[in-house]
Design an enzyme around this catalytic site. Structure first.
Site, PDB file in Angstrom:
ATOM      1  N   ASP A  65       9.896 -11.548   0.270  1.00 46.48           N
ATOM      2  CA  ASP A  65       8.437 -11.425   0.325  1.00 46.48           C
ATOM      3  C   ASP A  65       8.066 -11.025   1.744  1.00 46.48           C
ATOM      4  OD1 ASP A  65       5.709 -11.589   0.308  1.00 46.48           O
ATOM      5  OD2 ASP A  65       5.610 -13.610  -0.539  1.00 46.48           O
ATOM      6  N   ASN A  92       7.108   0.510   2.263  1.00 40.36           N
ATOM      7  CA  ASN A  92       6.374   0.958   1.076  1.00 40.36           C
ATOM      8  C   ASN A  92       5.629  -0.170   0.371  1.00 40.36           C
ATOM      9  OD1 ASN A  92       5.853   2.714  -1.392  1.00 40.36           O
ATOM     10  ND2 ASN A  92       7.137   1.104  -2.268  1.00 40.36           N
ATOM     11  N   SER A 143      -1.892   6.034   2.721  1.00 38.94           N
ATOM     12  CA  SER A 143      -2.693   6.510   1.586  1.00 38.94           C
ATOM     13  C   SER A 143      -3.773   7.439   2.114  1.00 38.94           C
ATOM     14  CB  SER A 143      -3.341   5.323   0.865  1.00 38.94           C
ATOM     15  OG  SER A 143      -4.326   5.740  -0.064  1.00 38.94           O
ATOM     16  N   SER A 145      -6.561   6.889   1.375  1.00 43.63           N
ATOM     17  CA  SER A 145      -7.560   5.868   1.693  1.00 43.63           C
ATOM     18  C   SER A 145      -7.405   5.348   3.117  1.00 43.63           C
ATOM     19  CB  SER A 145      -7.454   4.695   0.706  1.00 43.63           C
ATOM     20  OG  SER A 145      -7.773   5.107  -0.604  1.00 43.63           O
ATOM     21  N   TYR A 156      -9.185  -2.096   0.445  1.00 45.41           N
ATOM     22  CA  TYR A 156      -7.913  -1.369   0.439  1.00 45.41           C
ATOM     23  C   TYR A 156      -7.882  -0.332   1.547  1.00 45.41           C
ATOM     24  CZ  TYR A 156      -4.122   1.622  -1.299  1.00 45.41           C
ATOM     25  OH  TYR A 156      -2.971   2.358  -1.414  1.00 45.41           O
ATOM     26  N   LYS A 160      -5.174   0.295   4.710  1.00 43.99           N
ATOM     27  CA  LYS A 160      -4.408   1.529   4.887  1.00 43.99           C
ATOM     28  C   LYS A 160      -4.787   2.261   6.170  1.00 43.99           C
ATOM     29  CE  LYS A 160      -1.565   1.341   1.459  1.00 43.99           C
ATOM     30  NZ  LYS A 160      -0.109   1.255   1.705  1.00 43.99           N
ATOM     31  N   THR A 191       1.618   5.020 -10.958  1.00 49.52           N
ATOM     32  CA  THR A 191       2.588   3.951 -10.734  1.00 49.52           C
ATOM     33  C   THR A 191       2.170   2.734 -11.540  1.00 49.52           C
ATOM     34  OG1 THR A 191       1.425   2.917  -8.868  1.00 49.52           O
ATOM     35  CG2 THR A 191       2.917   4.748  -8.352  1.00 49.52           C
TER      36      THR A 191
END
Length: 257
Positions: A65, A92, A143, A145, A156, A160, A191
């Site tokens: 983790d 990733n 991303s 984003s 989010y 990013k 995904t």
């Protein structure tokens, strides 16, 4: 398998978030190009599926983790025990929590920040000395984003943007030490994280409308760009966030009619 081949023979590559989707495609692409690959994630079975069919002496699955502060050091110790070195790290691991900011559950925000940002920081702290030793490099999955804003993605996007900024700063700090640091910035990519969002043509239409190539991305579209950035062909590229978005950012934002 990528169209072009890259020389990763005898190199050790670590891919976090390697259980599904983009991470799995990246791991397999490196394996197809001769690397030994370590995949990490929170569940063993999908990690094993990611490297199934490849020689066991070139693979390692680690339940890890990355949002835990000690995870980076534990990862490095396990990789060095089996392979003795680390040449490439692909950060990733990430999750998405969408919706209006005022409706966002605080615990979900903390989880997203912990995985998307804290996990990247913990990973980088642990692996940078190893990459200095090998003259290696790090590639993050950011991303689009992380380059601009979007509706319903404030939390989010914040994480990013942090990833993209961290990449650029690390590139400055470690360039003279021989380590390159770059990122890829996918747009909407099919995904497991977004299952159900664009599974039909009707659902996909608002996303496709923003893509110059007229289709949504697949994990296999992202992996070759990561290989390129990690390869010697990109030996004079660092601090760069590469759009792998089908032309999403080519638009000025007006609707395609």
């Amino acid at each position: 398998m990528t169209v072009n081949t890259y020389s990763f023979q005898d190199q050790v590559v670590v891919v976090t978030g390697g259980s599904h989707g983009i991470g799995r495609a990246i791991a397999r692409a490196f394996l197809d190009n001769g690397a030994s690959v370590v995949v990490t994630g929170r569940n063993l079975k999908p990690l094993e599926e990611s490297v199934a069919g490849y020689p066991g002496e070139r693979t390692l699955t680690l339940v890890n983790d990355i949002s835990e502060p000690a995870a980076g050091e534990e990862l490095v110790a396990a990789v060095k025990e089996k392979f003795g070195r680390i040449d490439v790290v692909v950060s990733n691991a990430g999750i998405v929590e969408a919706g209006d900011l005022v409706d966002m559950d605080v615990d979900k925000w903390h989880q997203m920040r912990a995985i998307n940002v804290d996990g990247f920081v913990y990973l980088a702290r642990a692996v940078m000395p190893e990459l200095v030793n090998t003259g290696g490099n790090l590639v993050a999955v950011s991303s689009v984003s992380g380059l601009g804003g979007d509706w319903g993605q404030a939390g989010y996007a914040a994480t990013k943007h942090a990833v993209s900024g961290f990449v650029r700063s690390l590139a400055l700090d470690y360039g003279e030490k021989g380590v390159r640091v770059n990122a890829v910035a996918p747009a909407f990519t099919h995904t497991r994280l977004n299952e159900g969002s664009a599974d039909t043509l009707e659902d996909a239409a608002p996303y496709v409308n923003r893509v110059a190539l007229g289709r949504l991305g697949q994990p296999e579209d992202i992996a070759p760009a990561v290989l390129f950035l990690a390869s010697q062909d990109a030996g004079y590229i660092t601090g760069h966030v590469l759009n792998v978005d089908g032309g999403t950012n080519a638009s000025n934002g007006q609707a395609h009619v």
